[in-house]
Design a protein around this motif. Sequence first.
Motif, mmCIF file in Angstrom:
data_model
loop_
_atom_site.group_PDB
_atom_site.id
_atom_site.type_symbol
_atom_site.label_atom_id
_atom_site.label_comp_id
_atom_site.label_asym_id
_atom_site.label_seq_id
_atom_site.Cartn_x
_atom_site.Cartn_y
_atom_site.Cartn_z
ATOM 1 N N PRO A 34 27.197 6.334 61.731
ATOM 2 C CA PRO A 34 27.151 6.944 60.503
ATOM 3 C C PRO A 34 26.868 6.162 59.385
ATOM 4 N N GLU A 35 25.467 5.938 58.002
ATOM 5 C CA GLU A 35 25.730 5.268 57.304
ATOM 6 C C GLU A 35 26.656 5.775 56.123
ATOM 7 N N LEU A 36 27.557 5.754 55.777
ATOM 8 C CA LEU A 36 28.721 6.322 55.148
ATOM 9 C C LEU A 36 28.243 5.663 53.549
ATOM 10 N N PRO A 37 28.836 6.832 52.801
ATOM 11 C CA PRO A 37 28.726 6.630 51.491
ATOM 12 C C PRO A 37 29.468 5.103 50.978
ATOM 13 N N PRO A 38 29.561 4.486 49.776
ATOM 14 C CA PRO A 38 30.520 3.280 49.877
ATOM 15 C C PRO A 38 31.732 3.626 49.670
ATOM 16 N N ARG A 39 32.301 5.059 48.720
ATOM 17 C CA ARG A 39 33.760 5.660 48.416
ATOM 18 C C ARG A 39 34.180 6.546 49.351
ATOM 19 N N THR A 40 34.467 5.957 50.908
ATOM 20 C CA THR A 40 34.342 6.554 51.890
ATOM 21 C C THR A 40 35.947 6.914 52.315
ATOM 22 N N ARG A 41 36.663 8.046 51.922
ATOM 23 C CA ARG A 41 38.478 7.730 52.323
ATOM 24 C C ARG A 41 38.751 8.085 54.074
ATOM 25 N N GLY A 42 38.727 6.939 53.930
ATOM 26 C CA GLY A 42 38.743 6.634 55.615
ATOM 27 C C GLY A 42 40.195 6.950 55.965
ATOM 28 N N TYR A 102 44.560 12.588 52.956
ATOM 29 C CA TYR A 102 43.170 11.287 51.964
ATOM 30 C C TYR A 102 43.363 11.923 50.861
ATOM 31 N N CYS A 103 44.352 12.515 49.407
ATOM 32 C CA CYS A 103 43.826 13.180 48.314
ATOM 33 C C CYS A 103 43.786 12.020 47.407
ATOM 34 N N PHE A 116 44.545 0.269 49.391
ATOM 35 C CA PHE A 116 43.011 0.353 49.106
ATOM 36 C C PHE A 116 42.282 1.554 50.209
ATOM 37 N N TRP A 117 40.911 2.243 49.569
ATOM 38 C CA TRP A 117 40.178 2.798 50.942
ATOM 39 C C TRP A 117 40.453 1.682 51.847
ATOM 40 N N SER A 118 39.516 2.260 53.036
ATOM 41 C CA SER A 118 39.096 1.046 53.903
ATOM 42 C C SER A 118 38.082 3.346 54.374
ATOM 43 N N PRO A 119 36.548 2.677 54.695
ATOM 44 C CA PRO A 119 35.975 3.713 54.764
ATOM 45 C C PRO A 119 36.439 3.512 56.293
ATOM 46 N N GLU A 120 37.145 2.845 57.391
ATOM 47 C CA GLU A 120 37.181 3.471 58.401
ATOM 48 C C GLU A 120 38.019 4.180 58.880
ATOM 49 N N PHE A 121 37.423 4.993 60.212
ATOM 50 C CA PHE A 121 37.704 6.478 60.257
ATOM 51 C C PHE A 121 38.071 6.251 61.376
ATOM 52 N N GLU A 122 37.694 5.565 62.634
ATOM 53 C CA GLU A 122 38.000 5.845 64.263
ATOM 54 C C GLU A 122 39.029 5.420 64.517
ATOM 55 N N TRP A 143 41.265 -5.790 56.155
ATOM 56 C CA TRP A 143 39.920 -6.368 56.433
ATOM 57 C C TRP A 143 38.587 -6.092 56.275
ATOM 58 N N THR A 144 38.738 -4.782 56.756
ATOM 59 C CA THR A 144 38.074 -3.602 56.934
ATOM 60 C C THR A 144 37.420 -3.080 55.437
ATOM 61 N N VAL A 145 37.706 -3.340 54.367
ATOM 62 C CA VAL A 145 37.906 -2.722 52.676
ATOM 63 C C VAL A 145 36.795 -3.300 52.418
#
Length: 204
Positions: A34-42, A102-103, A116-122, A143-145
């Motif tokens: 999926p194309e996630l938003p830049p500020r995704t909370r993963g 994930y607040c 930092f938030w990383s968009p990785e969710f898997e 490294w994924t941030v």
Amino acid sequence: MPPIPGSGLAKGLAVTLRTMTKRTVTAQYPDVQPELPPRTRGVIGLFEENCTVCMLCARECPDWCIYIDSHKETVPAAAPGGRERSRNVLDRFAIDFALCMYCGICIEVCPFDALFWSPEFEYAETDIHELTHERDKLREWMWTVPEPPALDPGAEEPKEIAAARKTAEKLQAAQEAEQAVADRATGQDAGQNAAPDVEQGGQE
């Protein structure tokens, strides 16, 4: 004027008909990411070098899912006659993502930009205990941030960059001053070495 009986049903059927005529779009996950938003909370990444073990993140966490252990070390005096100082050394930093909601409070309250938030969710696991990520795993998420977004054209320069630039300019000025002194000394030495030659030439 009272509504016409059955108008609500007609509107609902109209929406259904419009939707039925449109082409369906299905994302074939996991083959298509999926194309996630830049500020995704993963997931949360830890930049360990910035952590001072201030415990703010653990104290402010509503779920108490952050575990921090540390010990104190004595730092010798930097100059003769100075006094020794003590500093906290991080022994353990872990986040239990089975409890985390994930607040983002821990990231917001950190005064030293260590989280930092990383968009990785898997990162699903078959064992719930594996959802407790220790500091080595949290460091890997760094490294994924993604890079921070660019500043607005009229925005003020970050204080960290301004301080680093001032320090670099001072160092460069000091190096140029040292080089100028060295060049002057070299020029004087050359002049002194050339003077006897001129006198010898006059005597001849």
